[in-house]
Write an enzyme that holds these catalytic residues in place. Structure first.
Site, mmCIF file in Angstrom:
data_model
loop_
_atom_site.group_PDB
_atom_site.id
_atom_site.type_symbol
_atom_site.label_atom_id
_atom_site.label_comp_id
_atom_site.label_asym_id
_atom_site.label_seq_id
_atom_site.Cartn_x
_atom_site.Cartn_y
_atom_site.Cartn_z
ATOM 1 N N GLY A 312 -13.489 40.391 -25.260
ATOM 2 C CA GLY A 312 -14.007 41.436 -26.135
ATOM 3 C C GLY A 312 -13.526 42.791 -25.665
ATOM 4 O O GLY A 312 -12.860 42.921 -24.632
ATOM 5 N N GLY A 314 -14.488 47.360 -26.129
ATOM 6 C CA GLY A 314 -15.353 48.425 -26.636
ATOM 7 C C GLY A 314 -14.815 49.762 -26.202
ATOM 8 O O GLY A 314 -13.656 49.887 -25.765
ATOM 9 N N GLY A 317 -13.383 49.893 -22.589
ATOM 10 C CA GLY A 317 -12.180 49.168 -22.220
ATOM 11 C C GLY A 317 -12.238 47.748 -22.747
ATOM 12 O O GLY A 317 -12.808 47.492 -23.812
ATOM 13 N N VAL A 319 -12.715 43.311 -21.862
ATOM 14 C CA VAL A 319 -13.271 42.291 -20.982
ATOM 15 C C VAL A 319 -12.397 41.043 -21.072
ATOM 16 O O VAL A 319 -12.087 40.571 -22.178
ATOM 17 C CB VAL A 319 -14.729 41.946 -21.357
ATOM 18 N N ASP A 432 -29.571 52.308 -22.154
ATOM 19 C CA ASP A 432 -28.700 51.769 -23.205
ATOM 20 C C ASP A 432 -29.062 50.325 -23.523
ATOM 21 O O ASP A 432 -28.182 49.461 -23.642
ATOM 22 C CB ASP A 432 -27.229 51.875 -22.791
#
Length: 613
Positions: A312, A314, A317, A319, A432
């Site tokens: 994935g 975001g 950066g 993963v 978060d």
């Protein structure tokens, strides 16, 4: 001969740079202390010189009274008082909004607009004067003034307000909010006798700029609005000459020992000397946990097979799936090189290295090599929670979580947050909490991840101070983006948790403009109405009575968690007790009246609009 020619080239080029630097520094802001009338000698971050691209606060001391510019579109403000201290990064000033003063004097309520304070990563302002909340509603809505509330007629609309600081009732979503400074004392409760054009501001300068100024530098903004620490004019010449001589000597050394030094090593050497890398290395040197292994970047490439399998990505950066030498599979988060100044990386390592809990993801290692940084976590095969809870999400088409699983996930997350708030050696606030940051193992056991915005604070400190808002729109507690709602504390995480669990229950975003009926747009209000009237919840998937009982507990607890006043929210310890206790022992909370706007992007926001339902 080649070395001599090269040295001459560097010498001439640096002399040219010296001349250019001197020209540029003639335009830099003067930060020297200066006399400002009755306020005496003041200085940084105040200045008596106007300068483009500078964030410093220009004061015109030759005027009576003195005026200041805050970067607002409302123009100049009258300076009433300055409590200045050379040893503090926080300065207190009392100012007067001249335009607001004219409006109050002429009693033009049609001209009243919301009071805003500018903030930036460099300098921020905190309003320390009480404020009065006004609800601006169209007359066509026909709203009857609630108890303890008065209203002022302003053309086509009314302004509703309460001088008793009562909790606002449930106004229509078509009403907007206006917040203005309030007098500390008033002879009566009419609108214009309660409002004040004078207010106290606390001016806070960032640590980076304070360090720059303390090191004889000057804090400026370039044409792109980015912070730069410029060297003072006199020092530029010294530094430039030093650079010239050292560079020339360095060139000769390189010529003489070229075979012993590769150009790649020289480039890497200079890269490691940037300010960001220095700050990260300083942190790791002073706080690096010995139980967490530090990897080389070459080892990161090896364990991910040159970043072959992406899991994935975001804003932080990407993963990748990796495998350690012992055969253990891991998730490797490779941070973008341009991502901030290393603060999120430091936050993550500092906070998660202090944790050890079954509901907190395990950090197995990290990499910090020049501009390349990565975090290595245990692999969670089922990824993040958001893939399984939203209806219509293609990723959950083959696996819709049952109510028993959702209930266990909500308890697991609550236990993880309870540990962060009370179980660690020091209190950790996550800031978060959202479905994207909850990871699930092969048995859908939840673990809290992504501590990039986390803040570590002493357990005995109930209220903390942060600059700007942090978090993801839709989950941010009201007090984080507007201090008038209360102090920031562990209760801010409680709010985010409640909003997330409501999305788990509804299988949708809390704010969804695609629904058929207006009353269903904001899910917390829709589900509250069904709960209040003891109606069927209308939620799919109930297979047995225990499923509906679990869902009702999750809803009631969530509605308590998203109360606007932080003091009305339960602690995470109490949340765990309520979820594991009897449904009959739970009381329905007051209806929440505030909600954040629809999400536009998962980013940290310093300006969040507030709507009323």
């Amino acid at each position: 001969m080649a070395c001599v020619s090269l040295f001459a080239f560097f010498l001439l080029s640096h002399l040219f740079l010296l001349h250019s630097a001197e020209e540029v520094n003639k335009t830099l802001q003067n930060c020297s202390p200066f006399q400002c009338g009755k306020f005496g000698t003041i200085g940084f971050p105040f200045t008596n010189i106007s300068q483009p691209f500078s964030f410093l606060l220009p004061i015109k001391c030759d005027r009576i009274p003195p005026t200041i510019h805050l970067g607002l579109s409302r123009g100049l403000y009258e300076v009433i008082n300055i409590s200045y201290s050379y040893t503090s990064t926080k300065q207190s000033t009392r100012i007067k909004d001249l335009l607001l003063s004219d409006d109050l004097r002429s009693q033009k309520c049609e001209s009243l607009t919301n009071f805003t304070i500018p903030n930036s990563p460099i300098i921020s302002f905190k309003l320390t004067t009480p404020s009065l909340t006004l609800f601006k509603c169209s007359r066509t809505l026909g709203i009857t003034s609630p108890r303890n509330f008065k209203y002022a007629s302003c053309g086509d609309y009314n302004l509703y307000y309460s001088h008793l600081n009562d909790n606002p009732p449930s106004f229509s979503s078509k009403c907007s909010i206006i917040q203005l400074p309030k007098k500390e004392r008033s002879d009566n409760d009419t609108l214009f006798s309660l409002l004040s054009a004078e207010f106290n501001l606390e001016v806070h300068v960032s640590d980076a700029c304070s360090r720059c100024y303390g090191g004889a530098g000057q804090c400026v903004l370039d044409k792109n609005g980015k912070f730069q620490c410029a060297i003072a004019e006199k020092d530029v010449a010294v530094v430039s000459i030093t650079i010239t001589l050292s560079t020339g000597i360095g060139v000769l050394i390189v010529c003489c020992f070229w075979r012993k030094f590769s150009s790649i090593k020289i480039i890497n050497f200079w890269k490691k000397k940037t300010l960001t890398h220095k700050s990260v290395e300083a942190f790791l040197r002073n706080h690096e946990p010995h139980v967490i292994r530090r990897y080389k970047y070459s080892e990161i490439k090896s364990m991910t097979k040159s970043f072959k399998n992406k899991l994935g990505q975001g804003g932080y950066g990407c993963v990748y799936k990796g495998q350690l030498q012992d055969g253990c599979f891991v998730a490797v988060k490779v941070l973008k090189e341009s991502k901030g100044n290393g603060e999120e990386f430091i936050n993550e390592v500092a906070s998660i290295s202090r944790t050890s809990h079954v509901n907190i993801v395990t950090l197995k290692g990290f990499c910090s090599e020049g501009s390349k940084r990565a975090l290595i976590y245990e692999l969670m095969p089922n990824g993040s929670l958001e893939k399984f809870i939203y209806k219509g999400n293609p990723s959950n088409s083959n696996h819709q979580l049952g109510w028993e699983t959702l209930y266990k996930i909500s308890i697991g997350i609550a236990r993880g947050l309870e540990y962060l708030h009370r179980g660690c050696n020091t209190q950790i606030l996550h800031f978060d909490i959202k479905p994207h940051n909850i990871l699930l193992d092969e048995n859908f056991f939840p673990k809290i991840s992504d501590f990039g915005l986390a803040k570590i604070c002493p357990r005995e400190k109930s209220i903390i101070s942060i600059v700007g808002a942090r978090g993801t729109t839709g989950y941010i507690a009201p007090e984080v983006f507007c201090r008038n709602f209360g102090g920031i504390s562990h209760k801010s995480d409680v709010y985010s948790y409640g909003m997330m669990v409501l999305e788990m229950v509804g299988g949708r975003k809390n704010v969804d403009v695609s629904v058929d009926f207006t009353s269903e747009i904001y899910f917390p209000h829709w589900i509250y109405k069904h709960l209040e009237l003891n109606e069927e919840l209308g939620l799919p998937g109930f297979l047995k009575e225990r499923d509906e009982e679990s869902a009702r507990k999750m809803i009631i607890v969530s509605l308590w968690c998203i109360q606007t006043n932080p003091s009305n929210r339960p602690s995470m310890s109490r949340v765990v007790e309520m979820l594991e206790g009897s449904l009959n022992s739970l009381q329905i909370p007051p209806k929440p009246f505030l909600f954040s706007p629809p999400r536009r992007s998962p980013m940290e926001s310093s300006t969040v609009m507030v709507s009323i339902q």
